[in-house]
Write an enzyme that holds these catalytic residues in place. Structure first.
Site, PDB file in Angstrom:
ATOM      1  N   LEU A   1       2.991  -2.132  -0.923  1.00 15.73           N
ATOM      2  CA  LEU A   1       3.764  -3.517  -1.166  1.00 15.73           C
ATOM      3  C   LEU A   1       3.537  -4.286  -2.806  1.00 15.73           C
ATOM      4  O   LEU A   1       2.118  -4.608  -2.927  1.00 15.73           O
ATOM      5  CB  LEU A   1       3.683  -4.453  -0.357  1.00 15.73           C
ATOM      6  CG  LEU A   1       4.731  -5.546  -0.135  1.00 15.73           C
ATOM      7  CD1 LEU A   1       6.061  -4.547   0.451  1.00 15.73           C
ATOM      8  CD2 LEU A   1       4.688  -6.878   0.583  1.00 15.73           C
ATOM      9  N   ASP A   2       4.237  -3.484  -3.390  1.00 19.20           N
ATOM     10  CA  ASP A   2       4.097  -4.401  -4.986  1.00 19.20           C
ATOM     11  C   ASP A   2       3.084  -5.323  -4.879  1.00 19.20           C
ATOM     12  O   ASP A   2       3.968  -6.550  -4.384  1.00 19.20           O
ATOM     13  CB  ASP A   2       4.983  -3.487  -6.201  1.00 19.20           C
ATOM     14  CG  ASP A   2       5.736  -2.384  -5.851  1.00 19.20           C
ATOM     15  OD1 ASP A   2       5.561  -1.685  -5.057  1.00 19.20           O
ATOM     16  OD2 ASP A   2       7.658  -2.036  -6.306  1.00 19.20           O
ATOM     17  N   LYS A   3       2.916  -5.429  -5.725  1.00 13.83           N
ATOM     18  CA  LYS A   3       2.417  -6.980  -6.743  1.00 13.83           C
ATOM     19  C   LYS A   3       3.354  -7.879  -6.815  1.00 13.83           C
ATOM     20  O   LYS A   3       3.222  -9.040  -6.500  1.00 13.83           O
ATOM     21  CB  LYS A   3       1.132  -6.356  -8.029  1.00 13.83           C
ATOM     22  CG  LYS A   3       1.001  -7.803  -8.511  1.00 13.83           C
ATOM     23  CD  LYS A   3       0.111  -7.693 -10.148  1.00 13.83           C
ATOM     24  CE  LYS A   3      -0.861  -8.504 -10.350  1.00 13.83           C
ATOM     25  NZ  LYS A   3      -1.238  -9.156 -11.210  1.00 13.83           N
TER      26      LYS A   3
ATOM     27  N   ARG B   1       6.976   5.484  -3.946  1.00 14.54           N
ATOM     28  CA  ARG B   1       6.533   4.037  -5.142  1.00 14.54           C
ATOM     29  C   ARG B   1       7.423   3.103  -5.738  1.00 14.54           C
ATOM     30  O   ARG B   1       8.165   4.065  -5.831  1.00 14.54           O
ATOM     31  CB  ARG B   1       5.696   4.266  -5.841  1.00 14.54           C
ATOM     32  CG  ARG B   1       4.349   3.504  -6.854  1.00 14.54           C
ATOM     33  CD  ARG B   1       4.109   2.477  -5.846  1.00 14.54           C
ATOM     34  NE  ARG B   1       3.073   1.736  -6.747  1.00 14.54           N
ATOM     35  CZ  ARG B   1       2.453   0.715  -6.372  1.00 14.54           C
ATOM     36  NH1 ARG B   1       3.397  -0.191  -5.035  1.00 14.54           N
ATOM     37  NH2 ARG B   1       1.480   0.046  -7.234  1.00 14.54           N
TER      38      ARG B   1
END
Length: 263
Positions: free
Chosen positions: A53-55, A161
């Site tokens: 999960l993206d930052k 991504r």
């Protein structure tokens, strides 16, 4: 403390806040806080991330409590057995519903993850979405005298991504707060109006077969309070209620030096 959404003897799900990395990466070498270490220290045992999960993205994050469960969960993601639902605020008014089918090239961190086994060329990538609410604000951000925004629910069918962020940029409706794929002038306008500096993207829920029992599990994360406050100020809480989207109580905003939203 990281909010725990689900836990049994094999897996655990948390509500990851925005601006927290899942694990250490050379792409953000100066960061010192990671969900893996924080959760390990919180529950007193090792945890193994099942996906990314993206930052900048908040919401549901799954871990195995042992390597076997984490591997089984990862295989479910790869086999598209996990249904993921996201919520975002975007620039403009997309169609009421749509299917984005746009292949995506690997990013640097994909190569870091897979090494020499990283697939070559653009990868099949698909995202479904539906528009939940719209608004037109009487402020000039681009060359137009007013600005349009929308609340969108998204279901990524593949797991590339930054897929949702890149797909929404591809259809010219980037996410507000996206410093990489978004529009800086709109991001700054929201920051000034709402006192918020985060990506307005959240993973609302995940549904998957339990890797041990096979029972279908659904884990839901309430929309974070800072995100909920923006939704409230845009008069979209009714849309959340109508679509049964759970949210945290919006925080009282700091009104100092904020841009006027409605005139």
């Amino acid at each position: 403390m990281l909010p725990i959404l689900f836990q049994d003897e094999n897996l655990i799900a948390i509500h990851k806040p925005s601006d927290l990395l899942v694990h250490r990466t050379s792409l953000d070498a100066y960061e010192t806080r990671f969900a893996v270490q924080l959760l390990r220290d919180q529950i007193g045992q090792h945890v193994y991330p099942a996906h990314r999960l993206d930052k900048a993205t908040s919401g549901v994050l799954l871990f195995g409590l042992n390597p076997t469960t984490a591997r089984a969960l990862s295989m479910q993601f790869a086999a598209r057995e996990v249904h993921k639902q996201y919520l975002a605020i975007v620039r403009g008014w997309p169609a009421e519903a749509g299917h984005i089918d746009h292949p995506l090239e690997l990013r640097k961190d994909d190569v870091e993850l897979f090494g020499d086994e990283a697939p070559k060329g653009a990868q099949e990538s698909q995202t479904e979405y539906r528009r939940l609410a719209t608004i037109e604000l009487p402020w000039t951000v681009d060359k137009y005298p007013s600005s349009r925004y929308a609340l969108v629910e998204l279901n990524p069918l593949t797991g590339r991504r930054h897929q949702i962020r890149r797909h929404l940029k591809h259809i010219s409706h980037p996410i507000i707060g996206d410093s990489t794929y978004g529009k800086g002038n709109h991001n700054r306008a929201f920051a000034q109006a709402f006192g918020i500096n985060r990506l307005l993207l959240a993973c609302q829920s995940m549904s998957f077969p339990h890797p041990i029992s096979g029972e279908r599990i659904t884990v839901t994360a309430p929309l974070a309070a800072d995100f909920s406050r923006v939704v409230k100020e845009l008069n979209w809480l009714d849309a959340l209620n109508q679509h049964h989207i759970v949210y945290e109580t919006p925080r009282v905003p700091d009104t100092n030096n904020r841009r006027q939203i409605f005139v």
